[in-house]
Structure formats: C-alpha cells, structure tokens
Design a protein around this motif. Structure first.
Motif, PDB file in Angstrom:
ATOM      1  N   SER A  90       0.695  -1.100   0.033  1.00  0.00           N
ATOM      2  CA  SER A  90       0.002  -0.061  -0.029  1.00  0.00           C
ATOM      3  C   SER A  90       0.769   1.171  -0.034  1.00  0.00           C
ATOM      4  O   SER A  90       0.598   2.056  -0.625  1.00  0.00           O
ATOM      5  N   GLY A  91       1.859   1.176   0.703  1.00  0.00           N
ATOM      6  CA  GLY A  91       3.002   2.536   1.062  1.00  0.00           C
ATOM      7  C   GLY A  91       3.373   2.650  -0.561  1.00  0.00           C
ATOM      8  O   GLY A  91       3.606   3.646  -1.047  1.00  0.00           O
ATOM      9  N   ILE A  92       3.920   1.467  -1.186  1.00  0.00           N
ATOM     10  CA  ILE A  92       4.725   1.704  -2.558  1.00  0.00           C
ATOM     11  C   ILE A  92       3.797   2.337  -3.460  1.00  0.00           C
ATOM     12  O   ILE A  92       4.046   3.495  -4.013  1.00  0.00           O
ATOM     13  N   ILE A  93       2.508   1.891  -3.387  1.00  0.00           N
ATOM     14  CA  ILE A  93       1.496   2.211  -4.488  1.00  0.00           C
ATOM     15  C   ILE A  93       1.018   3.719  -4.280  1.00  0.00           C
ATOM     16  O   ILE A  93       0.940   4.596  -4.992  1.00  0.00           O
ATOM     17  N   VAL A 136      -6.521   1.554  -2.496  1.00  0.00           N
ATOM     18  CA  VAL A 136      -6.721   0.551  -3.347  1.00  0.00           C
ATOM     19  C   VAL A 136      -6.458  -0.692  -3.156  1.00  0.00           C
ATOM     20  O   VAL A 136      -7.124  -1.627  -3.379  1.00  0.00           O
ATOM     21  N   ILE A 137      -5.269  -0.955  -2.372  1.00  0.00           N
ATOM     22  CA  ILE A 137      -4.778  -2.151  -2.086  1.00  0.00           C
ATOM     23  C   ILE A 137      -5.216  -2.305  -0.427  1.00  0.00           C
ATOM     24  O   ILE A 137      -5.460  -3.473  -0.305  1.00  0.00           O
ATOM     25  N   LEU A 138      -4.986  -1.196   0.222  1.00  0.00           N
ATOM     26  CA  LEU A 138      -5.138  -1.421   1.689  1.00  0.00           C
ATOM     27  C   LEU A 138      -6.623  -1.556   2.200  1.00  0.00           C
ATOM     28  O   LEU A 138      -6.548  -2.849   2.790  1.00  0.00           O
ATOM     29  N   ILE A 139      -7.608  -1.227   1.477  1.00  0.00           N
ATOM     30  CA  ILE A 139      -8.993  -1.408   2.019  1.00  0.00           C
ATOM     31  C   ILE A 139      -9.410  -2.774   1.489  1.00  0.00           C
ATOM     32  O   ILE A 139      -9.909  -3.598   2.519  1.00  0.00           O
ATOM     33  N   PRO A 140      -9.172  -3.109   0.355  1.00  0.00           N
ATOM     34  CA  PRO A 140      -9.847  -4.524  -0.105  1.00  0.00           C
ATOM     35  C   PRO A 140      -8.866  -5.673   0.625  1.00  0.00           C
ATOM     36  O   PRO A 140      -9.555  -6.732   1.082  1.00  0.00           O
ATOM     37  N   SER A 141      -7.745  -5.357   1.021  1.00  0.00           N
ATOM     38  CA  SER A 141      -6.972  -6.406   1.670  1.00  0.00           C
ATOM     39  C   SER A 141      -7.272  -6.521   3.025  1.00  0.00           C
ATOM     40  O   SER A 141      -7.390  -7.688   3.649  1.00  0.00           O
ATOM     41  N   ILE A 190      -0.690   6.668  -6.841  1.00  0.00           N
ATOM     42  CA  ILE A 190      -2.031   5.893  -7.135  1.00  0.00           C
ATOM     43  C   ILE A 190      -2.814   5.941  -6.198  1.00  0.00           C
ATOM     44  O   ILE A 190      -4.176   5.963  -6.489  1.00  0.00           O
ATOM     45  N   GLY A 191      -2.515   5.642  -5.031  1.00  0.00           N
ATOM     46  CA  GLY A 191      -3.633   5.581  -4.008  1.00  0.00           C
ATOM     47  C   GLY A 191      -3.535   4.249  -3.393  1.00  0.00           C
ATOM     48  O   GLY A 191      -3.913   3.422  -3.836  1.00  0.00           O
ATOM     49  N   VAL A 231      -3.235   5.469   7.716  1.00  0.00           N
ATOM     50  CA  VAL A 231      -1.905   5.166   7.190  1.00  0.00           C
ATOM     51  C   VAL A 231      -1.832   6.098   6.102  1.00  0.00           C
ATOM     52  O   VAL A 231      -0.455   6.290   5.958  1.00  0.00           O
ATOM     53  N   PHE A 232      -2.471   6.892   5.664  1.00  0.00           N
ATOM     54  CA  PHE A 232      -2.444   7.779   4.604  1.00  0.00           C
ATOM     55  C   PHE A 232      -1.501   8.967   4.721  1.00  0.00           C
ATOM     56  O   PHE A 232      -0.774   9.678   4.262  1.00  0.00           O
ATOM     57  N   ILE A 233      -1.729   9.262   6.074  1.00  0.00           N
ATOM     58  CA  ILE A 233      -1.111  10.578   6.779  1.00  0.00           C
ATOM     59  C   ILE A 233       0.600  10.586   6.605  1.00  0.00           C
ATOM     60  O   ILE A 233       1.018  11.405   6.026  1.00  0.00           O
ATOM     61  N   PRO A 234       1.157   9.575   7.164  1.00  0.00           N
ATOM     62  CA  PRO A 234       2.733   9.546   7.255  1.00  0.00           C
ATOM     63  C   PRO A 234       3.186   9.033   5.879  1.00  0.00           C
ATOM     64  O   PRO A 234       3.850   9.618   5.266  1.00  0.00           O
TER      65      PRO A 234
END
Length: 115
Positions: free
Chosen positions: A10-13, A22-27, A18-19, A46-49
């Motif tokens: 998720s961090g890489i994306i 898209v990975i974090l929520i479904p996972s 890209i956001g 998670v988005f903040i840092p």
C-alpha cells in the motif's frame, strides 16, 4: 506479517501517487476480517505518514505545481468532510459495493483511455 506486507505494498502504491487505499482497503476487508468502514478509517490513518513522505520526495524532485495546490486542497477538504459524513451513514454492504464499483470504473477507464 500479513499486515506489514499489506502496508508495504500500500505504501509503495501510495508513494507512486496511485492511492494506497486501492490495495489497503480490500486487503483488510478480505484477508484480515476488518469491517469496510473500519478499513477505510485505517486507510486514512495510514495515509497521513505515507502522504507526508511522498509529498517531501515529490517536492524534492520538483513534481509539484503550486498553482493547482490551493484550489485542490480546498475542494479536497470539503469533499473529505462530505464523504466521511456519507460513509458513516451508508450501510456497510452498500459502502462495499460502491467502493467496488468505483474501483471497477477506474480500472475500465485506465484500460480504455487514450494516451
């Protein structure tokens, strides 16, 4: 370990712009038995840092055009307020469906858009 791997991807994306949601929520919903609304809340934390690191990196590389920033930030703040109010009022199954439809629409758009 599963959560660390999910966070890494998720961090890489996210860092690519890209956001990561898209990975974090479904996972989180599919593999960690987290409710959709909770997964979306975790995504925001998670988005903040992640955003701060990505912002500093993109600023260093000269990828920011300040003439767009203020207007988009204002719209983003208003949109986030409206979206968060809606998210807590929508039934979880419907929220999951809307999120899936959104991801599908974005995916289809990316497949058919012209360069």
């Amino acid at each position: 370990m599963k959560l660390i791997l999910t966070g890494l991807i998720s961090g890489i994306i996210s860092g690519m712009g890209i956001g990561g949601g898209v990975i974090l929520i479904p996972s989180l919903v599919l593999f960690s038995d987290v409710a959709q609304i909770q997964a979306q809340g975790v995504n925001l934390v998670v988005f903040i840092p992640s955003a701060i690191i990505a912002l500093l990196t993109h600023k260093k590389e000269g990828n920011l055009d300040s003439k767009y920033n203020k207007k988009i930030i204002i719209g983003g703040i208003i949109g986030a307020l409206i979206g968060s109010i809606l998210a807590v009022k929508i039934e979880e199954n419907n929220l999951r469906k809307y999120f899936g439809i959104f991801l599908l629409a974005v995916g289809i758009y990316e497949l058919i858009k012209k360069k």
